[in-house]
Design a protein around this motif. Structure first.
Motif, PDB file in Angstrom:
ATOM      1  N   UNK A  87       0.831  -1.202   0.000  1.00  0.00           N
ATOM      2  CA  UNK A  87       0.000   0.000   0.000  1.00  0.00           C
ATOM      3  C   UNK A  87       0.865   1.252   0.000  1.00  0.00           C
TER       4      UNK A  87
ATOM      5  N   UNK B  12       1.917   1.901  -3.513  1.00  0.00           N
ATOM      6  CA  UNK B  12       0.912   1.995  -4.576  1.00  0.00           C
ATOM      7  C   UNK B  12       0.774   3.434  -5.067  1.00  0.00           C
TER       8      UNK B  12
ATOM      9  N   UNK C 208      -0.835   6.541  -3.128  1.00  0.00           N
ATOM     10  CA  UNK C 208      -0.473   6.815  -1.732  1.00  0.00           C
ATOM     11  C   UNK C 208       0.082   8.215  -1.509  1.00  0.00           C
TER      12      UNK C 208
ATOM     13  N   UNK D  64      -2.696  10.639  -1.515  1.00  0.00           N
ATOM     14  CA  UNK D  64      -3.531  10.521  -0.319  1.00  0.00           C
ATOM     15  C   UNK D  64      -2.829  11.118   0.896  1.00  0.00           C
ATOM     16  N   UNK D  65      -1.522  10.865   0.989  1.00  0.00           N
ATOM     17  CA  UNK D  65      -0.773  11.388   2.133  1.00  0.00           C
ATOM     18  C   UNK D  65      -0.726  12.910   2.093  1.00  0.00           C
TER      19      UNK D  65
ATOM     20  N   UNK E 235      -5.626  -5.780  -4.066  1.00  0.00           N
ATOM     21  CA  UNK E 235      -4.248  -5.638  -4.556  1.00  0.00           C
ATOM     22  C   UNK E 235      -3.353  -6.786  -4.087  1.00  0.00           C
TER      23      UNK E 235
ATOM     24  N   UNK F 182      -5.536  -1.355  -6.662  1.00  0.00           N
ATOM     25  CA  UNK F 182      -6.513  -0.591  -5.892  1.00  0.00           C
ATOM     26  C   UNK F 182      -5.922   0.800  -5.647  1.00  0.00           C
ATOM     27  N   UNK F 183      -6.477   1.805  -6.305  1.00  0.00           N
ATOM     28  CA  UNK F 183      -5.860   3.134  -6.205  1.00  0.00           C
ATOM     29  C   UNK F 183      -5.948   3.744  -4.810  1.00  0.00           C
TER      30      UNK F 183
ATOM     31  N   UNK G 254      -5.648   1.963  -1.879  1.00  0.00           N
ATOM     32  CA  UNK G 254      -5.249   0.978  -0.862  1.00  0.00           C
ATOM     33  C   UNK G 254      -4.666   1.667   0.371  1.00  0.00           C
ATOM     34  N   UNK G 255      -4.196   2.886   0.183  1.00  0.00           N
ATOM     35  CA  UNK G 255      -3.667   3.662   1.313  1.00  0.00           C
ATOM     36  C   UNK G 255      -4.708   3.798   2.421  1.00  0.00           C
ATOM     37  N   UNK G 256      -5.930   4.061   2.020  1.00  0.00           N
ATOM     38  CA  UNK G 256      -6.971   4.278   3.020  1.00  0.00           C
ATOM     39  C   UNK G 256      -7.533   2.987   3.598  1.00  0.00           C
TER      40      UNK G 256
ATOM     41  N   UNK H   3      -5.623   0.703   4.717  1.00  0.00           N
ATOM     42  CA  UNK H   3      -4.657   0.279   5.733  1.00  0.00           C
ATOM     43  C   UNK H   3      -5.209   0.451   7.138  1.00  0.00           C
TER      44      UNK H   3
END
Lengths: 309, 89
Positions: free
Chosen positions: A113, A116, A119, A122-123, B43, B49-50, B52-54, B56
């Motif tokens: 993740x 990806x 990320x 998003x961060x 993933x 999965x665009x 995937x960060x969220x 976690x």
């Protein structure tokens, strides 16, 4: 002059955007400097992955907020640093709940993740929301020096896209939970739905701030040239679609009439684009900054630019 | 009081409902949950999965289930087999 600063006086968040190379950072920095001189506690935040705030102020600005001059603070958002913080938090949270065997097993999930493609975005977005969060925001004004147009539009429209995604996740999980309950093997309070709903609320808040024209404003920096004008017109259209208001256009590096010589010919071409920009962006506040005879560098150079804003 | 009532409801429905009917619901529930996992952690199976960060931050709650889910999803038989499993022959 001094119109733009006067008109944007009541806003808490001002974004500077536009095509690369038009002087966004210079204008954002000058604007922030001016606001801080007017007595407003100001933070200038760079969301551009390739930061240039440090360079223009001539001081090292990092991923932590730090003072630049009286009443002016700066931060360069570092997505890697933010992602690391987030992941550490997740891992810490897991310690109490999950056995260490499983933690080892899913380390790879976390690493995947982390790498990806979405990320970094998003961060950056999370930090950006954190900065804007009213409860924890000690500044009168936050000026965002954004990345070139495409990147920024993506960042600003993220709450809407992610909000829809959250909705579908919540719906799916609710269905699963309901079925599990019917099979009498599920509990009533689902922590997953709670986490998802908290995220969703965060996105909604960000959206509410971004689409409130009395709080947030967008200023585009262009040059009197074809491409910046075209790109900005497109960007304005997209922002409007997402309900984000743009108020100002700064036309940077305008060749003054007294330039003479070689620049005279360029000035004639420029006149055409100036006229085009004035009609295309007629609803917005247009400010012009002349092409200066020196490089803009440090606080001194920026205050010179600030007099035009 | 509310909790007690809902608990009783669960108990009675478990006793009164035919066991077969319950098994079908259970299968459906597990399927729905597996599909939810597929969207969250696809993933892991190579489906990008665009966001995937969220996903976690859900791991602290879902981690224990992931291993089992992965096994199930990789050992899936045909669609017919899947559907047939929903009925008690």
């Amino acid at each position: 002059m001094g119109e733009l600063a006067e008109k944007l006086k009541g806003r808490s968040f001002v974004f500077f955007g536009g095509k690369g190379g038009t002087g966004k950072t210079t204008c954002a920095a000058a604007f922030a400097l001016r606001a801080s001189c007017d007595g407003r506690k100001t933070l200038i935040a760079s969301t551009d992955p390739a930061h240039s705030l440090s360079d223009i102020f001539g001081v090292a600005i990092g991923p932590k907020e730090r003072p630049i001059s009286r009443g002016l603070y700066g931060i360069e958002i570092d997505p890697e640093e933010e992602a690391k913080k987030y992941i550490t938090r997740v891992k810490e949270q897991m310690q109490g709940v999950v056995s260490s065997v499983i933690i080892q097993e899913i380390e790879r999930q976390i690493d995947a993740a982390y790498l990806s493609p979405g990320s970094e975005e998003a961060a950056t977005f999370d930090k950006f929301v954190e900065l804007m969060d009213e409860a924890g925001n000690p500044y009168d004004l936050i000026v965002f020096d954004t990345a070139p147009t495409g990147h920024t539009l993506r960042l600003l429209t993220l709450p809407e896209i992610l909000g829809a995604w959250m909705d579908s996740l919540i719906a799916r999980r609710s269905r699963a939970v309901k079925l599990l309950r019917m099979a009498s093997s599920g509990s009533r309070d689902d922590p997953i739905i709670k986490v998802l709903e908290k995220r969703k609320a965060g996105f909604e808040k960000a959206r509410a701030i971004l689409t409130d024209p009395s709080v947030t404003s967008f200023v585009f920096v262009i040059n009197a040239e074809k491409l910046p004008i075209a790109e900005t017109a497109k960007a304005l259209f997209i922002l409007r679609k997402y309900g984000i208001a743009a108020d100002g256009i700064v036309i940077n590096k305008v060749i003054p009439p007294e330039a003479g010589g070689l620049l005279e010919k360029r000035r004639a071409i420029q006149e055409k684009y100036l006229a085009e920009a004035r009609t295309k962006f007629s609803g917005l506040w247009i400010t012009e900054i002349p092409l200066l005879d020196t490089d803009v560098d440090g606080i001194e150079g920026l205050s010179k630019v600030a007099t035009f804003l | 009081m509310k909790k007690a009532i809902s608990f009783l409801k669960d108990v009675f429905s478990a006793i009164l409902k035919a066991p077969a009917e319950n098994a079908i619901t259970r299968k459906e529930a597990f399927d729905a949950n597996d599909n939810f996992f597929l969207i969250l952690y696809g993933d892991l199976l190579g489906i990008p999965n665009p966001v995937s960060y969220y996903t976690l931050e859900l791991l602290p709650y879902l981690a224990p289930e992931i291993e089992g889910w992965e096994r199930r999803i990789q050992n899936r038989g045909s669609v017919i087999e899947e559907k047939a499993a929903q009925f008690n022959f």
